[in-house]
Design a protein around this motif. Sequence first.
Motif, PDB file in Angstrom:
ATOM      1  N   SER A  89     -58.709  -1.997  45.807  1.00 35.45           N
ATOM      2  CA  SER A  89     -58.723  -3.207  45.001  1.00 35.45           C
ATOM      3  C   SER A  89     -58.695  -2.770  43.539  1.00 35.45           C
TER       4      SER A  89
ATOM      5  N   TRP B 217     -60.256  -1.471  36.064  1.00 31.78           N
ATOM      6  CA  TRP B 217     -61.412  -0.857  35.409  1.00 31.78           C
ATOM      7  C   TRP B 217     -62.356  -0.243  36.437  1.00 31.78           C
ATOM      8  N   ALA B 218     -62.995   0.868  36.051  1.00 29.95           N
ATOM      9  CA  ALA B 218     -64.134   1.406  36.797  1.00 29.95           C
ATOM     10  C   ALA B 218     -65.273   1.448  35.772  1.00 29.95           C
TER      11      ALA B 218
ATOM     12  N   ASN C 149     -58.683  -3.365  40.077  1.00 27.67           N
ATOM     13  CA  ASN C 149     -58.950  -4.402  39.066  1.00 27.67           C
ATOM     14  C   ASN C 149     -58.841  -3.830  37.658  1.00 27.67           C
TER      15      ASN C 149
ATOM     16  N   GLY D  78     -62.593   0.537  45.104  1.00 28.19           N
ATOM     17  CA  GLY D  78     -61.971   0.205  43.823  1.00 28.19           C
ATOM     18  C   GLY D  78     -61.047   1.307  43.350  1.00 28.19           C
ATOM     19  N   ASP D  79     -60.365   1.061  42.233  1.00 30.61           N
ATOM     20  CA  ASP D  79     -59.465   2.064  41.664  1.00 30.61           C
ATOM     21  C   ASP D  79     -60.235   3.318  41.244  1.00 30.61           C
ATOM     22  N   GLY D  80     -61.453   3.124  40.746  1.00 30.05           N
ATOM     23  CA  GLY D  80     -62.258   4.278  40.325  1.00 30.05           C
ATOM     24  C   GLY D  80     -62.603   5.186  41.493  1.00 30.05           C
TER      25      GLY D  80
END
Length: 359
Positions: free
Chosen positions: A189, A193-194, A191, A161-163
Amino acid sequence: MNIVARFEIPYYQYLNETSTVIDTLPEFAQDPQHLQRLYRLMVLIRVFDSKAIALQRTGKLGTYPSSRGQEAVFVGMGDALAKTDLFVPYYRDFGTLIQRGAKLSDFLMYWGGDERGNSYSDDKTDFPFSVPVGSQPLHAAGIASAFKIRKEKRAVLVTCGDGATSQGDFYEALNLAGIWQLPVVFVVSNNQWAISVPRSAQTGAKTIAQKAIAAGFSGEQVDGNDVIAVRERVASALKKARENNEPTLLEILSYRQSDHTTADDASRYEPKGVRETEWVKEPIGRLRRYLESIQAWSETDEQKLLAECGETVDQAVAEYQNCPPQPIESIFDYLYETLPDIYAEQREDVKKKEVPVHG
Ligand SMILES: Cc1ncc(C[n+]2csc(CCOP(=O)(O)OP(=O)(O)O)c2C)c(N)n1
Ligand SMILES: [Mg+2]
């Protein structure tokens, strides 16, 4: 002063928010049947997702991370992967794994607390979900290195994820892929938010894709609500990896149309109205409108598909609920080949406890 280097980050989209084709479609997307196949998978993922959340809400499943809004990312990746490639997923990726031989019931098992749900791939090639955030890109770089040493024409696809991109491991993996020229594709990916941390608080960089530049290879942004763009860009990056040992970073942009997991309440931090504004871009309606515009989908097709998906998901739930649980002491048996003496007593003790049933 001389400029010694310049960089660009491209953005790929074929089907825009209003379902208009804005670029020459890749060959696969000129076949309506291929697009219907991708559409059906996205709908199945959404139907399963709603069911999984309902099961959690009624105490029949543990914590579950929703796919809502990210269906095109999972489906596009799964369709682009070759059987011989290797997929290193993170916890939201069941939608890709069902295209790799996993059963829907596997994921109910896993999120229901039964580790047997983690043993999904036909030939045990793909990796299990990574729940630790950001550790898997390093595993992927290692596997890609093995493929290169063995001269196998295989690519590794790894997601996070982005986080996860703020973790040191992420940068280390990119660095290794660049310097060793490894056959690996990193998908972020994004989205937005983390859990409660927005993308804007994650990095000062304009894009996550540009993080590849520092590692010496190319990065690009892809519209993650456009399954055609996802499928095309992932396929192209995998080909470069297989044929030229060239790594790529793809930042695939979507919006998390859900709480982080069922253990979260996004209304405590997500600004009001954003989810609704983002919904106009969501991937399933976008492809459906396009298919309808080329007379490749109808309301009758839709109703038939929804009924089929409902049946498939109900069947998966039945498989999950009817599967006899493992003996409770199995939690020790999976951990060690030879159980250390200090746990022998605990193992005996736990056997006296009642075994919870699935669901
Ligand atoms: C190493 C590690 N740190 C923290 C967590 C707790 N955690 C679980 S998911 C998550 C957020 C991840 O966000 P992102 O990478 O953007 O992925 P998303 O869930 O949005 O798909 C965190 C901090 C974890 N699982 N592992
Ligand atoms: Mg995220």
